[in-house]
Design an enzyme around this catalytic site. Structure first.
Site, PDB file in Angstrom:
ATOM      1  N   SER A 185      58.809  35.408 -44.552  1.00 51.63           N
ATOM      2  CA  SER A 185      59.673  36.277 -45.353  1.00 51.63           C
ATOM      3  C   SER A 185      59.292  36.347 -46.822  1.00 51.63           C
ATOM      4  CB  SER A 185      61.121  35.813 -45.230  1.00 51.63           C
ATOM      5  OG  SER A 185      61.245  34.457 -45.609  1.00 51.63           O
ATOM      6  N   HIS A 213      60.903  39.667 -39.762  1.00 51.73           N
ATOM      7  CA  HIS A 213      60.244  40.585 -40.700  1.00 51.73           C
ATOM      8  C   HIS A 213      59.155  41.415 -40.046  1.00 51.73           C
ATOM      9  CE1 HIS A 213      62.178  39.300 -44.449  1.00 51.73           C
ATOM     10  NE2 HIS A 213      62.387  38.202 -43.753  1.00 51.73           N
ATOM     11  N   LYS A 244      66.912  44.295 -41.087  1.00 52.37           N
ATOM     12  CA  LYS A 244      65.745  44.711 -41.864  1.00 52.37           C
ATOM     13  C   LYS A 244      65.261  46.074 -41.337  1.00 52.37           C
ATOM     14  CE  LYS A 244      65.121  39.844 -42.664  1.00 52.37           C
ATOM     15  NZ  LYS A 244      66.045  39.762 -43.800  1.00 52.37           N
TER      16      LYS A 244
END
Ligand code: PMP
Length: 391
Positions: A185, A213, A244
């Site tokens: 991250s 991610h 995300k």
């Protein structure tokens, strides 16, 4: 002595920042103009620190789906998945996640944190061993501490060190959970999953990968680093988040192990919290469809990532190891990092300021994340803001 004594270092930092008139932690987004522009702490900025990788937060299809769910199913489920909080759409999303990842089982959690912390705290227990990448996310560290298992860290992204530690465990590898992330991250560097999978095949154990991610970013179908490296069959559990690339909130675990259905009912972060709101589930389902239907978003994301990385490199900044949608400028002096963060804001770019211990080393980061929704002009605007920083 008081309970508050231990917070003194935090109190001092806050006072220092307040005296400078800078508020980097918990900066206030006063108005959003789009997925990539807003007004933060009074400044009109390009948003370059949001993890909104595919730029789907204002996608009309997602908003329409959320609005319909809100009207038909109400504002919240008011209960745990295990009690009254499992609606038909939670199950539909689980089926869709399982199909997307080509796995037999999926669990939907209320946050990514609940998913990663929950799975890492539940799969291994007292008497078992967890061997984890030293730079793993805080949620994984929180989980393994709760697990009661013996915890061993291997050097970040170092399969040889992992092998050494597994070798020392001997037969205990039978009861061993290996934990790493797909894309990390803070620096956007990727785990060498092909080598890690080979080590696991040699020594045994189960492998859990946090692809928070990398979902929607890597691999032919956007399933993450494990797909890109062709080692999905070696990954026992994939965990991740809806917050995300899917632009919502919530988390998941997918696996081919049928035992996952039992683990679900042993995971406290699944049981003892309310389930995601219907509107969140609806927008997440729409975003997952878009992620699959529009691979060009992935291409745009990587074009933007390379444009920002190459541009910052040309300006002479010290950068994270490889081009990625997470581009981190490393800065030794934290006072300089704070000052630069503030100047970037004034020059129209919002990025994340990350200080130790949240950064992986003894340095501060100006962490940028790019989005498929950024235009090339917006990336150039971010670069121009960096160019104006005093040398
Ligand atoms: N895992 C990783 C690697 C993360 O970066 C994050 C969030 N920063 C999480 C898990 C937790 O996800 P969420 O914020 O959606 O709860």
């Amino acid at each position: 002595m008081s309970l508050f004594d231990k917070f003194q270092p935090l109190i001092d930092i806050r006072a220092e920042l307040e005296a400078l008139g800078v508020m980097p932690f918990g900066a206030v987004t006063e108005k959003l103009l789009s997925a990539t522009e807003g007004i933060v702490n009074g400044h009109r900025v390009i948003l370059a620190g949001t993890n909104n990788y595919l730029g789907l937060t204002f996608e009309p299809e997602c908003i329409a789906a959320a609005r319909q769910a809100l009207e038909e199913q109400g504002t919240g489920t008011t209960g745990s998945r295990m009690a009254n909080g499992t609606f038909a759409d939670h199950l539909r999303l689980e089926q869709e996640l399982a199909a997307f990842f080509d796995r037999r089982h999926a669990i939907v959690f209320s946050t990514g944190y609940a998913a990663t912390m929950g799975m890492s705290s539940t799969l291994a227990g007292p008497g078992d061993v967890i061997v984890m990448d030293a730079d793993s996310h805080a949620s994984l560290y929180d989980g393994v501490r709760l697990s009661g298992a013996d915890i061993i860290r291997f050097r970040h992204n170092d399969p040889d060190d992992l092998a050494k530690r597994l070798r020392r465990l001997g037969e205990r590898t039978e009861n061993c959970l290996i934990i790493t992330e797909g894309m990390f991250s803070m620096l956007g560097d990727q785990a060498p999953l092909a080598e890690i999978a080979a080590v696991k095949r040699e020594y045994g154990g189960m492998l859990l990968v946090d692809e928070a991610h990398s979902l929607g970013m890597l691999g032919e179908h956007g399933r993450g680093v494990a797909e890109r490296d062709g080692v999905e069959k070696d990954v026992d559990f994939v965990v991740g988040t809806f917050s995300k690339s899917l632009g919502a909130i919530g988390g998941y675990c997918v696996s081919n192990h049928p035992q996952l259905e039992a683990v679900r009912f042993a995971t406290r972060s699944y049981i003892f919290t309310a389930s995601p709101s219907p509107s969140v589930i609806a927008s997440t389902r729409a975003a997952l469809r878009i992620l699959q239907r529009r691979p060009e978003l992935r291409e745009r994301l990587w074009d933007n990532a390379r444009r920002l990385y190459d541009g910052l490199k040309a300006l002479g900044f010290q950068l994270s190891p490889e081009p990625s949608p997470v581009v981190a400028v490393t800065i030794e002096d934290r006072h300089q990092a704070i000052a630069w963060w503030n100047e970037l804001l004034q020059h129209g770019a919002y990025v994340n300021l990350v200080m130790p211990p949240a950064s992986p080393g003894d340095y501060a980061l100006l962490r940028c994340s790019v989005s498929a929704a950024h235009t090339p002009d917006q990336i150039d605007h971010i670069l121009a803001a960096f160019e104006r920083l005093p040398g």
